[in-house]
Each structure stands twice: as C-alpha cells, then as structure tokens.
Enzyme design. Structure first.
Site, PDB file in Angstrom:
ATOM      1  N   LYS A   1      -6.296  48.072  50.787  1.00  0.00           N
ATOM      2  CA  LYS A   1      -6.554  46.735  51.324  1.00  0.00           C
ATOM      3  C   LYS A   1      -8.011  46.623  51.759  1.00  0.00           C
ATOM      4  O   LYS A   1      -8.697  45.625  51.478  1.00  0.00           O
ATOM      5  CB  LYS A   1      -5.636  46.449  52.524  1.00  0.00           C
ATOM      6  CG  LYS A   1      -4.167  46.343  52.149  1.00  0.00           C
ATOM      7  CD  LYS A   1      -3.229  46.420  53.364  1.00  0.00           C
ATOM      8  CE  LYS A   1      -1.816  46.745  52.883  1.00  0.00           C
ATOM      9  NZ  LYS A   1      -0.932  47.214  53.962  1.00  0.00           N
TER      10      LYS A   1
ATOM     11  N   LYS B   1      -3.608  52.186  61.243  1.00  0.00           N
ATOM     12  CA  LYS B   1      -2.444  52.871  60.685  1.00  0.00           C
ATOM     13  C   LYS B   1      -1.658  53.437  61.855  1.00  0.00           C
ATOM     14  O   LYS B   1      -2.149  53.451  62.981  1.00  0.00           O
ATOM     15  CB  LYS B   1      -2.870  53.999  59.735  1.00  0.00           C
ATOM     16  CG  LYS B   1      -3.944  54.934  60.333  1.00  0.00           C
ATOM     17  CD  LYS B   1      -4.464  55.929  59.301  1.00  0.00           C
ATOM     18  CE  LYS B   1      -5.512  55.340  58.372  1.00  0.00           C
ATOM     19  NZ  LYS B   1      -5.011  55.093  57.015  1.00  0.00           N
ATOM     20  N   ARG B   2      -0.428  53.907  61.601  1.00  0.00           N
ATOM     21  CA  ARG B   2       0.331  54.519  62.684  1.00  0.00           C
ATOM     22  C   ARG B   2      -0.453  55.673  63.294  1.00  0.00           C
ATOM     23  O   ARG B   2      -1.253  56.329  62.611  1.00  0.00           O
ATOM     24  CB  ARG B   2       1.685  55.014  62.170  1.00  0.00           C
ATOM     25  CG  ARG B   2       2.682  53.910  62.039  1.00  0.00           C
ATOM     26  CD  ARG B   2       3.002  53.243  63.366  1.00  0.00           C
ATOM     27  NE  ARG B   2       3.879  54.067  64.152  1.00  0.00           N
ATOM     28  CZ  ARG B   2       5.179  53.911  64.220  1.00  0.00           C
ATOM     29  NH1 ARG B   2       5.770  52.921  63.551  1.00  0.00           N
ATOM     30  NH2 ARG B   2       5.918  54.719  64.956  1.00  0.00           N
TER      31      ARG B   2
ATOM     32  N   HIS C   1       8.235  59.501  49.751  1.00  0.00           N
ATOM     33  CA  HIS C   1       7.027  59.019  50.440  1.00  0.00           C
ATOM     34  C   HIS C   1       6.403  60.045  51.371  1.00  0.00           C
ATOM     35  O   HIS C   1       5.498  59.693  52.134  1.00  0.00           O
ATOM     36  CB  HIS C   1       7.344  57.774  51.273  1.00  0.00           C
ATOM     37  CG  HIS C   1       7.729  56.584  50.474  1.00  0.00           C
ATOM     38  ND1 HIS C   1       6.821  55.616  50.095  1.00  0.00           N
ATOM     39  CD2 HIS C   1       8.914  56.203  49.955  1.00  0.00           C
ATOM     40  CE1 HIS C   1       7.455  54.683  49.398  1.00  0.00           C
ATOM     41  NE2 HIS C   1       8.720  55.020  49.296  1.00  0.00           N
TER      42      HIS C   1
ATOM     43  N   LYS D   1      -3.000  61.977  60.611  1.00  0.00           N
ATOM     44  CA  LYS D   1      -3.922  60.902  60.213  1.00  0.00           C
ATOM     45  C   LYS D   1      -5.279  61.037  60.923  1.00  0.00           C
ATOM     46  O   LYS D   1      -6.253  60.402  60.575  1.00  0.00           O
ATOM     47  CB  LYS D   1      -3.305  59.537  60.498  1.00  0.00           C
ATOM     48  CG  LYS D   1      -2.037  59.258  59.681  1.00  0.00           C
ATOM     49  CD  LYS D   1      -1.470  57.882  59.995  1.00  0.00           C
ATOM     50  CE  LYS D   1      -0.100  57.648  59.368  1.00  0.00           C
ATOM     51  NZ  LYS D   1      -0.179  57.226  57.944  1.00  0.00           N
TER      52      LYS D   1
ATOM     53  N   THR E   1      -2.057  52.894  52.141  1.00  0.00           N
ATOM     54  CA  THR E   1      -2.243  51.600  51.485  1.00  0.00           C
ATOM     55  C   THR E   1      -3.292  50.760  52.204  1.00  0.00           C
ATOM     56  O   THR E   1      -3.875  49.861  51.606  1.00  0.00           O
ATOM     57  CB  THR E   1      -0.908  50.816  51.395  1.00  0.00           C
ATOM     58  OG1 THR E   1      -0.208  50.942  52.644  1.00  0.00           O
ATOM     59  CG2 THR E   1      -0.046  51.358  50.279  1.00  0.00           C
TER      60      THR E   1
HETATM   61  C1  26Q Z   1      13.669  58.755  59.057  1.00  0.00           C
HETATM   62  C2  26Q Z   1      14.787  59.228  59.725  1.00  0.00           C
HETATM   63  C3  26Q Z   1      15.087  58.794  61.009  1.00  0.00           C
HETATM   64  C4  26Q Z   1      14.250  57.851  61.598  1.00  0.00           C
HETATM   65  C5  26Q Z   1      13.143  57.372  60.928  1.00  0.00           C
HETATM   66  C6  26Q Z   1      12.842  57.829  59.660  1.00  0.00           C
HETATM   67  C7  26Q Z   1      11.654  57.335  58.950  1.00  0.00           C
HETATM   68  C8  26Q Z   1      11.308  55.977  58.992  1.00  0.00           C
HETATM   69  C9  26Q Z   1      10.177  55.505  58.341  1.00  0.00           C
HETATM   70  C10 26Q Z   1      10.853  58.177  58.238  1.00  0.00           C
HETATM   71  C11 26Q Z   1       9.731  57.695  57.585  1.00  0.00           C
HETATM   72  C12 26Q Z   1       9.388  56.364  57.634  1.00  0.00           C
HETATM   73  C13 26Q Z   1       8.192  55.826  56.989  1.00  0.00           C
HETATM   74  C14 26Q Z   1       7.348  56.521  56.279  1.00  0.00           C
HETATM   75  C15 26Q Z   1       6.138  55.925  55.703  1.00  0.00           C
HETATM   76  O1  26Q Z   1       5.772  54.805  56.014  1.00  0.00           O
HETATM   77  N1  26Q Z   1       5.458  56.655  54.824  1.00  0.00           N
HETATM   78  C16 26Q Z   1       4.251  56.137  54.206  1.00  0.00           C
HETATM   79  O2  26Q Z   1       4.615  55.477  53.010  1.00  0.00           O
HETATM   80  C17 26Q Z   1       3.510  54.795  52.455  1.00  0.00           C
HETATM   81  C18 26Q Z   1       4.012  54.025  51.258  1.00  0.00           C
HETATM   82  O3  26Q Z   1       4.305  54.898  50.215  1.00  0.00           O
HETATM   83  C19 26Q Z   1       2.403  55.773  52.097  1.00  0.00           C
HETATM   84  O4  26Q Z   1       1.291  55.035  51.667  1.00  0.00           O
HETATM   85  C20 26Q Z   1       2.011  56.621  53.307  1.00  0.00           C
HETATM   86  O5  26Q Z   1       1.095  57.612  52.920  1.00  0.00           O
HETATM   87  C21 26Q Z   1       3.249  57.252  53.908  1.00  0.00           C
HETATM   88  O6  26Q Z   1       2.917  57.929  55.113  1.00  0.00           O
END
Ligand code: 26Q
Length: 794
Positions: A642, A530-531, A344, A536, A638
């Site tokens: 939406k 979004k975050r 991702h 972004k 995403t």
């Molecule tokens: C990893 C290690 C330690 C702590 C946290 C994490 C961690 C947690 C969540 C790393 C990444 C995430 C989330 C990532 C995320 O949401 N990515 C998004 O995924 C979406 C679905 O595929 C995409 O549409 C977005 O572009 C992408 O940013």
C-alpha cells in the site's frame, strides 16, 4: 443529479420525518446509504440470477476475519458515483466527509489476514469471479485502543450499537449447528451407516448478507456473516440467563490475538460454528442445481484462509457421508477436489493445535472423522513413504490435532503468500508434506485493492496519474509503468510533490485536531503501521529515534534532516512485551515533542486505534515505509504494498513481499539493510549470536541501549529494563541488535536522498510505476486460474 437530490430528501422525509435543515448528520448518513443501496439492489438480484442460470462455478472464501473498512464512500466509488454524489451533497450545504464519518468501521479482523480477505472480495467482484465471503458477524469487533499515560487501554468496540445499514438479515436461510451430546452409529437399511445425535446443543446460525460491489461493472457478490441465536423451538431448554448467554457468546467477540494460538474452547466453537454453517449453506445452494453430488467440485470451490476454518473440511466429509450417504473414499475425493488452503505464518506459536480432550466432547462426530482421516493417512503413508514420514505428518500427535496437517492432507492446493514465504514452507516448515505431495504447493503473492488504497484514499494522486497516462491502468495496473517516461520530467515531479504535500497536510490537520500537535510538513514522514509484535521490530525503529534524540541533545547545532515518525499499532491485550514497547514509544514521543530544540528536527506521533480508516489517511502521506521484520518471519506484509503504491520509499529487510518489491525497484529506489533469512538461520543453528559483544564494541549502540535504563527517557523504568534485558540478557530472539547499525546507516542514506529533492521524487515515482504487480486483481486471477479453476473477466 437533481434526481439524486430529490430522492435523498424524500428518504430523509419518509425514514425520519425530518426536513434537510432539521436532519442530523447520522440521519443524513442513513439516508445517503439507503439511496446507495437502492442504486445497486437490482444488480445484486441480477448477479444471483445469472449465477444460477449459467451454473457458474462458485468460490467461497472462508475466513474467520474480514476487515472491509467503511462502505459508504467505497460503494459510491465502485458504482462510479463518488464525485457526483460528493458534489451534490456539498451543494445541499452538507458535509460529505462528516457524513462518511458517521459509519462505524466494521473491525471484524486483527490485521493483514482479515484485510487481505476483504481486498480479495473486492477483486473477485471487480474481475467478475463468482466469489463470496463466509465468516462471523461478531457483535464486538477488535477492541478500540486508547492511551492513558502512554499505556494501551482496550475498550469494547460496540460497532452495531446503531443499525448496520449495509447488512440484510436472512432468517429464512438460517441453519442449525450441533455441539456436544453423543453420537450413535447403526447400520441403515441401505447398508450405509446411520448417525444419530443425542443430547446435542442445537444452535441457530442466522446469516447476515452484505453486498460486495464490483468496480465499474454489474457484478455484486455476497459477504455472508453468521450470528448465533437460540432456536425458537428449543426456547424452553434455555431457562437460565447463563445458558442463553452461552449461545450468544459464540459470535459475541473477535479474539484479539493475531499470532499466538490460544487454545480456548470458545474459539473452537467459533471455528466450527461458521465453518459448519458455511458448508451447509454452500451445499444447499449447490443442490438447487439438481446435479449429482459427485459433481460438487465442478461447481464449488471452498478456500480456507489459514486453518481457522479447517473444520469446514471435516464438516464437508460429514455431510457427504452421513447425509449424502457416499462412501469414505468418494467423500474424500470430492473433499480434496473442493478444498484449497492458504498458509499465512511460519511462527510456530501461531500454528493451531486442538487437544483431543477438548475437541472430542464438543464435536463427537467431527472428532471420529478426524480420527479416521488420521488412521487412514498413517496406514497409507507407512506403506508408501515409511513410518518416519507417516508419523511426522500425522494429524493427531501427542493428543493434539494439528489443523495445518489436516488442511494440507485434505486440499488439492496449499499456497504461501509471498515467494520467500512459500520457499520457507516447502523447504522448512512444511517440508515433510512437500515430500508427500510436492505438486500441491504453490505461491500466490498477496495483493491490495487499488480501489480503496489508491483511487479512494489518494484521489489527488489518481487524478494526476489519469491526466498523465490516461485511465488504462485502472483496467491493467501494469500500465502504471507508463509513468516511467516521466522519471526525469521535473515539471511532472513537481506535481507529484504537490500531491504528496497535500496528503501530508491532510494528515497533519488530523494530528493537529486529535493531539494538538503541529507537524512539520517539510519533514520526512516516516511510517510504520502494523500490529505490534516483537518480530515486526517496532523496537528497531524506536532505537533509531532514540539515537537521533541523543545526537541532537549532545550537539544542538547538529544539522539533521527533519523527520516525523508515525506509528499505528495495536498490541494483543495479553502480550505484555508488546505493550511495553507501546509505552516506550509513547514516552519517547512525549519527550521529543515537548523539547523545543529536539522537536525542530524530529517529532513522534503514535496514532491511537489504528484501523482501516486511519490507514486511508496515513498511507498517502508517507515518504518512508518501514518494513523491518526479522528476515524469515513476516509471511508477506501488505502495508508494504500500500505504501509503495502511494509513493513511499521502502526501508526494508529482505523479508516477505519486500523481496519482490526489491526485485521491482532495486537498490536505487529503496533502502535495504540487515541480515538475510539464511543468515538468521545460520546464527540460530550455530548458537553463535552474541548481542552483548556487538553493543560493547560499538559506542553509538551502547549509548542508545543505556538510554533505556539510565533515566534518559522518563517514566519507563520498568519497561526500559524489560526491553533492555530482552536484548542483552535473554538473547535478542529477533536480532534487533544484529541489524541496528545497518539500520542506522540505511536511515542516514534516506536523509541524504531526501535532501536531493528530485532524486527522491524520481524514486517515489519509480515505486508507484512498479506497484501494479501488487494489485489484488492480479493475485486473485492467479487463484482463479491455478487453484479454483474458475473464469474471470480478461
Ligand atoms: C489463531 C488462533 C486463536 C486466536 C487467534 C488466531 C489468529 C488470528 C489471526 C492467528 C493469526 C491471525 C492473523 C494472522 C495474520 O494476519 N497474518 C498476516 O497475514 C497477512 C496476509 O497474508 C500477511 O501479509 C502477514 O505477513 C501475516 O502476518
């Protein structure tokens, strides 16, 4: 529905000993949810029976995050009972909307990745794939965001304070997960290695199951979330409070960072905890079929959602070898056939790597297996492709375990989440692995469930579509293209306009209640949700807002198309730069909204605590969808899908799935601007990017940038300087300045278009009509066919 009313009143009486008149909204919520559960209980049992009887191949979607959103109304929707029950509840003199608000939203994810997992569960059940979620039951979900003086403050999300009516605790299905201690290897009588554990800490993993209802069918799958508890037999080992807490801490809270790899031991424990528990539970279910373990891949697919569950791979190897007593070679073959992996992100800082010194003592047996995987990998690839490639693709390098490398080598499929993203993986980020195993790389563009994101959140639009083209689009979302016949039908476009105005009024009502701000409902509602992250580029959005503000201040008689800028975004608690941008947006909002002249032309709202429930209200009200990441950085996105499906026009760079939106709607129906991905790369490689020069040669940009540091915007003296410096002293890593003028130009075109009412509505309709390809039902069918090899309906 007389039956419903009686049953509902009975539940109120038996559960709470109250009459309708005396009951609280919370009691009404519990009673209604109890009734809903009674409607699907038998179907859930039956689905399980049939899966067993038919020996259907099961998919397990392992994800460290799930963001399902509130369940009451969605379950009613999927049961086909939403309208009737809403009516009956209101007939009883109760307020259905208020009752729904009693439910605590399960915020068990950070953003896109967690929400995607939940859209996929909805789609799997809806297209009748036997697919289940496996994750963590965090006691505290993602923090609640509050603004104090414009600064983000984080509060704990105690979502389980009241009971969670939807979950079923299954103590009898608990498993044990082992941490620490030593492993001893001896030769067993079967000439196979015995592995014994000494002094390990044994943690009880208790599953909590939640039904995932299919839409308009009889399929109910399971979302299994694990909670860490102390083993009853070992109570005596836990004399101190601290030692007890150590166990509960494993599933206490969700890590609130969605992009930086935070190499913390507790996170590693979480990852192994739910991966191990999940694999054990999968194997136990499989064994009930009485099949040879070598047939596992014919009956089970395990999908890992990014690398957070990658230890499931090693756990599977461990069980196959140590418990099922298969050879390394056999175990490896089975594992590769069972596991598939989705990437991702291309952000280097988000790639998970664990120090050997941390993983080895915590998971000694798991470490030994990883080490052997690495040894064999290098040995083999040195022979086939040479040393260079072997070491570049090694799992362990400089004392770090690369979870993506591990995941790719152990999988039969690696996919990206949008075409552009997959191309970048193959040609760049994961190119070395592409050289090794080109056949396993594939694209699966993300999708969104139309149930929550259209039928539920925009019931008015859904009704209009049904009345216009019939309901076939609900089975086949590509049928939305039938709407293209109405592009020039002003009568229809007026109705579409009325729907949008209704949704804008609903959002405006919410904003009035929460923030005492009266929005101009005729203005363009311009939405970025979004975050908060530098890539972004919410900053680009604010700089445009500042430009407008300065324009109006310089000439109060100027005639600008009114806009309402709407933000929703959480920043990771330790991400200071992102928090500075939040402060900036809040100060700009305050200044704009309180200025009697400026606020006639523009307003700025930062919705606090953005989450799934807020998204449901904001998205249908949007006219413009801001998708403005630095090209090459957003894997997919995403919210872009939406917002498009709800008739917003996309303001976008060619990044992530925006590329595919552009394929579908073209220049006439969206606003494209900015550097392309290859241009960003070229600037990076040549080191020739000079944001200062661009600003110095552009008066309009200079004026905007100066407003950050010259006191024009109040109370941002520190944050303004930090942001200014990031752009003009430290190289503007995300090319905000490079794209700023093009962005302003695109925004001007949006204004112009909005003033041509039917041109705008036509494009809005075009977007809705072309959004069918982004239904997660389509996405999940491709996973089923091309990755999991499982059947589905149609
Ligand atoms: C990893 C290690 C330690 C702590 C946290 C994490 C961690 C947690 C969540 C790393 C990444 C995430 C989330 C990532 C995320 O949401 N990515 C998004 O995924 C979406 C679905 O595929 C995409 O549409 C977005 O572009 C992408 O940013």
């Amino acid at each position: 529905m007389k039956k419903f009313k009686n049953e509902f009143l009975d539940i109120l009486e038996t559960e709470f000993s109250v009459s309708l008149e005396e009951s609280s909204t919370h009691e009404q919520y519990i009673a209604l949810a109890t009734w809903v559960k009674s409607q699907y209980a038998k179907t859930w049992i039956n689905t399980n029976k049939e899966y067993k009887k038919d020996q259907r191949k099961q998919v397990y979607y392992f994800s460290i995050e799930f963001l399902p959103g509130r369940m009451l109304s969605n379950n009613l929707l999927n049961l086909g009972l939403l309208d009737k029950v809403k009516q009956s509840i209101n007939d009883l003199g109760l307020d259905f909307t208020q009752i729904c608000l009693e439910e605590h939203e399960p915020g068990l994810g950070n953003g896109g990745l967690g929400r995607l997992a939940s859209c996929f569960l909805d789609s799997m059940a809806s297209v009748e794939i036997a697919g289940h979620g496996n994750g963590i039951r965090y006691k505290y979900g993602l923090f609640k965001q509050k603004f104090i003086d414009g600064y983000q403050i984080e509060l704990a999300d105690d979502w389980l304070r009241e009971e969670n009516i939807w979950e079923v605790r299954r103590r009898d299905r608990a498993v044990i997960v082992k941490f620490g201690g030593q492993v001893h290897y001896t030769l067993g009588s079967d000439n196979h290695m015995n592995v014994d554990y000494y002094h390990s800490q044994n943690v009880l993993a208790v599953p909590y199951d939640t039904a995932q209802l299919g839409y308009d069918n009889a399929t109910i799958n399971n979302l299994r979330l694990w909670s860490a508890e102390i083993l009853e037999d070992e109570e005596e080992h836990y004399r101190s409070y601290e030692s007890r807490q150590e166990v509960f801490n494993i599933t206490r809270s969700l890590y609130p960072d969605d992009s930086t790899e935070e190499g913390r031991i507790l996170r590693l424990k979480q990852e192994y905890f739910f991966s191990s528990a999940g694999v054990q539970s999968v194997i136990r279910t499989f064994k009930k079929l009485n099949k040879d373990i070598k047939q596992l891949p014919d009956y089970v697919a395990i999908h890992i959602n990014d690398t957070h569950p990658a230890l499931a791979i090693v756990e599977l190897m461990r069980i196959l070898m140590d418990e099922e007593r298969l050879s390394w070679e056999e175990s490896w073959k089975i594992t590769q056939k069972t596991i598939s992996y989705t990437n991702h992100t291309v952000l280097q800082e988000a790639m998970e790597k664990w120090p050997v010194g941390m993983l080895q003592p915590l998971l000694p047996r798991i470490y030994d297996i990883i080490n052997e995987m690495n040894r064999r990998h290098i040995e083999e690839v040195v022979k086939t492709h040479g040393e260079a490639l072997a070491y570049k693709t090694a799992i362990i390098e400089h004392g770090l375990i690369h979870m993506a490398h591990l995941s790719i080598l152990a999988s039969h499929s690696v996919n990206g989440v949008a075409k552009l993203h997959t191309d970048i993986l193959m040609n760049d980020t994961l190119h070395d692995f592409y050289l090794l195993k080109p056949e396993i790389f594939n694209n699966k563009t993300n999708g969104i469930t139309p149930r929550r994101w259209i039928y539920y959140s925009d019931q008015e639009l859904t009704k209009l579509i049904d009345q216009t083209i019939g309901t076939s689009w609900k089975k086949n979302p590509f049928d939305l293209e039938k709407l293209l016949n109405y592009l020039d039908d002003k009568h229809f476009l007026d109705k579409l306009h009325a729907v949008k105005q209704t949704k804008k009024a609903q959002l405006a009502k919410y904003v009035k209640n929460e923030y005492d701000l009266v929005l101009n409902e005729d203005a363009i509602f311009d939405v970025q949700i979004k975050r908060l992250h530098a890539y972004k580029r919410q900053l680009l959005n604010v700089l445009h807002i500042i430009d407008r503000y300065l324009t109006i201040k310089a000439d109060p008689t100027v005639n600008l198309t009114p806009r309402v800028f709407i933000f929703g975004a959480k920043a990771a608690p330790s991400y200071y730069y992102a928090k500075d941008i939040i402060k900036l947006i809040n100060q700009v909002a305050k200044q704009v909204n309180n200025d009697p002249v400026v606020s006639k032309f523009m307003q700025v709202v930062f919705i606090e605590n953005y989450n799934v429930s807020k998204a449901e209200v904001i998205i249908p009200a949007a006219n413009i969808s801001e998708q403005i990441s630095t090209a090459g950085k957003e894997a997919s996105g995403t919210s872009n899908m939406k917002l498009m499906a709800n008739g917003a026009l996309t303001m976008a760079t060619l990044d992530g799935a925006n590329v595919e939106i552009y394929e579908s709607v073209k220049d006439e129906n969206m606003f494209l601007f900015g550097l392309r991905e290859y241009e960003v790369n070229a600037l990076n490689n040549s080191h020739s990017y000079n944001p200062n020069e661009i600003v110095q040669n552009n008066e309009r940009l200079s004026r905007i940038l100066n407003a950050l540091i010259d006191g024009t915007i109040k109370d941002i003296s520190q944050e303004g300087q930090v942001i200014y410096d990031s752009l003009l002293r430290y190289g503007d890593e995300y090319f905000v300045i490079a794209d700023l003028q093009a962005y302003l130009d695109a925004q001007y075109l949006a204004d112009k278009k909005y003033n041509d009412k039917y041109a705008w509505l036509r494009s809005s309709l075009y977007n809705i009509a072309k959004s069918g390809r982004f239904s997660s039902d389509n996405t999940i069918k491709k996973y089923a066919e091309e990755i999991w090899n499982v059947s589905y309906n149609e």
